[in-house]
Design a protein around this motif. Structure first.
Motif: not given
Length: 574
Positions: A338, A341, A347-349, A370-372, A374-375, A542
């Motif tokens: 998880s 930022y 939580c974004l993820l 969607s958090g691509k 970021t992941l 996320g």
């Protein structure tokens, strides 16, 4: 400022002490010249002067003056060398510290502020240190020597000097509390000017496209006016200092001669003592005038020192691990990952669980936000996970030495960034000792053979950011830079978006030939780019809402099907 002084190294202290010692010696020589002047006046007024006697005193004065010149010159050179050397070291330490920052620290300080601190603030510190070694030592040493001699010459006239010093000291205290707080504001507003200017230059095409020049000009004018008002306040306030000092000095000068004339008439004081006393008193006031300048300059340096110390003392959020090498397994595991930022409560993820095996090509797709990206940015530790862990080759990414972790990765970011220099120099970032044959192979795979059509080929000079080539060419060069190092993991963060479909397909086909023993992660918006992936991860808000191959997801993942149908027809998808 005290923390920065503690940071001064041994050899720098040695040079600084030499410079300050020479300044003190120079002040003593000045006092000796005044004594010689008194002896000369005494000899003339006594009526016993001889040519030989006058020449002896004059010769001594000339020798002292030449000595003072030499000492002053050497002390200037040593002080200049020391302050410049310290500034050079601080710039190096600042650059290294900023390089070690995670995105969290960079965003916290802002790019504009970091640039100002690394340039303007360090220059200010260098100037302040030079003044501290010269003026901050000369002023008190000259004042102390002069005060001792004033008291020895005549106590009756000393009260005139004492009154002048009291008035001058009171003025300095008032100026200090009025002006000093404004120096911090000036540095902060300079940061703002840099921020607005940098933002405007970086986004110049967008500004022009939306005819927003006036909006940007208004933003700059507001920041510029704000800085100007503060600077004018400081300038106008400090402008009082010099004429006030001159007024006090002239007043003391008149008082000494007025009272001195009376005392000479009463035979209480001789011409010799009056002459010497006047010169010593002038030196005392001159020393306080120097101190008044220091009252203005040193706080500015202290403000800059505080800003530099703030950077150098920042504890990095991303801490280096201890693992220096592992077996090349090509495996990545996301375990209950998880992420939020910094400063965000949500939580974004959320609870990402995913295993990627060696040789697999895994694609990530989802709607905007969607958090691509970021992941996959958690893999090279641009940020650290909030909860859970990421395991590479059986080791938590937090346990790796950062250099070891980066050696495993061939990362191509969303925005293709090239550095000023030749194309070859940019490609060598991927592998420092790559041969021309290896570079040629990487360029061929990345569909970047256009390089050899350029006038200078690999020696073609790229502008800052690589803006003298097209967006697609920048992307292909960035991909070639990752390929040349033959990393264990390839990470493509939407790195094919500027390529046409034909080039995209040709690049991916050739890429397969060199990534069979590597693991490939691709973030993409285009279905055509990821249709052939071994595994496709669908993210939404996320969370993983789909996992499988292209045809499987078309049947059982609503989000994936919607994205696919928005880009291609049913016939093209099958």
């Amino acid at each position: 400022m005290i923390k920065l002084i503690k940071n001064i190294k041994g050899i720098e202290w040695l040079f600084a002490l030499v410079a300050m010692g020479l300044v003190v010696f120079n002040s003593w020589l000045d006092m000796e010249i005044i004594k010689c002047t008194g002896s000369l006046v005494g000899l003339i007024t006594s009526g016993t002067a001889t040519t030989q006697g006058l020449w002896q005193i004059a010769g001594k004065m000339i020798g002292l003056a030449v000595g003072a010149f030499g000492v002053n010159f050497v002390s200037n050179v040593v002080a200049s060398y020391t302050s410049t050397h310290i500034a050079k070291r601080l710039r190096r330490e600042m650059f290294a510290k900023v390089n070690s920052f995670s995105m969290e620290e960079i965003n916290r300080f802002s790019t504009a502020s970091l640039i100002t601190r690394s340039t303007n603030d360090i220059t200010q510190i260098s100037q302040t240190l030079f003044m501290a070694m010269r003026m901050a030592v000369r002023a008190p040493s000259m004042a102390v020597f002069s005060l001792i001699n004033v008291v020895n010459v005549n106590l009756t006239l000393s009260w005139v000097t004492a009154v002048a010093l009291a008035i001058m000291f009171a003025l300095l205290i008032v100026m200090y509390f009025v002006v000093v707080p404004k120096f911090t504001e000036i540095q902060q507003k300079t940061d703002r000017i840099n921020l607005v200017t940098r933002e405007n230059i970086t986004g110049l095409r967008v500004v022009r496209a939306y005819n927003a020049e006036q909006i940007e000009l208004d933003k700059f004018e507001n920041a510029n006016d704000d800085l100007t008002k503060t600077r004018l306040f400081v300038s106008r306030t400090t402008a009082i200092m010099s004429p006030s000092m001159n007024l006090i000095m002239n007043g003391m000068y008149i008082a000494i001669f007025w009272i001195g004339a009376y005392l000479v008439g009463k035979n209480i004081v001789g011409y010799q003592d009056l002459t010497v006393f006047t010169q010593y008193s002038m030196h005392i006031l001159m020393s306080f005038m120097i101190i008044s300048i220091l009252f203005i300059m040193l706080p500015r340096g202290a403000t800059s020192a505080k800003r530099i110390t703030e950077i150098l003392s920042t504890q990095n959020k991303i801490v280096d691990g201890v693992v220096e090498s592992t077996e090349r397994l090509g495996k990545i595991e996301f375990k209950n990952v998880s992420f939020a930022y910094p400063g965000s409560e949500e939580c974004l993820l959320k609870n990402i669980n995913l295993t990627i095996k060696k040789g697999e090509t895994v694609a990530f797709i989802g709607s905007t936000g969607s958090g691509k990206s970021t992941l996959i940015n958690l893999i090279p530790r641009f940020y650290d996970v909030t909860d859970g862990e990421i395991i590479i080759d059986g080791v938590n990414v937090k346990d790796y030495k950062l250099a070891t972790l980066y050696e495993k990765l061939g990362f191509v970011p969303q925005k293709a960034l090239l550095f000023k220099g030749t194309i070859k120099e940019n490609i060598l970032y991927g592998k420092r000792d790559a041969t021309d044959e290896e570079i040629a192979k990487a360029l061929d795979i990345a569909q970047a053979n256009f390089v050899y059509d350029l006038e200078s080929g690999l020696e073609y000079q790229l502008a800052q950011g690589g803006y003298n080539v097209s967006g697609g060419q920048r992307q292909r060069l960035s991909i070639a830079r990752a390929i040349v190092g033959n990393p264990e993991f390839y990470i493509f963060d939407d790195s094919f978006s500027a390529l046409d479909y034909k080039t995209d397909r040709a690049l991916r086909e050739k890429l397969k030939t060199v990534t069979q023993d590597s693991t490939t992660l691709i973030v993409a918006q285009r279905i055509g780019t990821i249709m052939d992936a071994d595994k496709i991860v669908v993210l939404d808000k996320g969370e993983i809402v789909g996992l499988g191959k292209h045809k499987e997801l078309l049947k059982n993942c609503k989000v994936y099907k919607e994205i696919a149908l928005s880009q291609l027809s049913k016939e093209e998808l099958e």
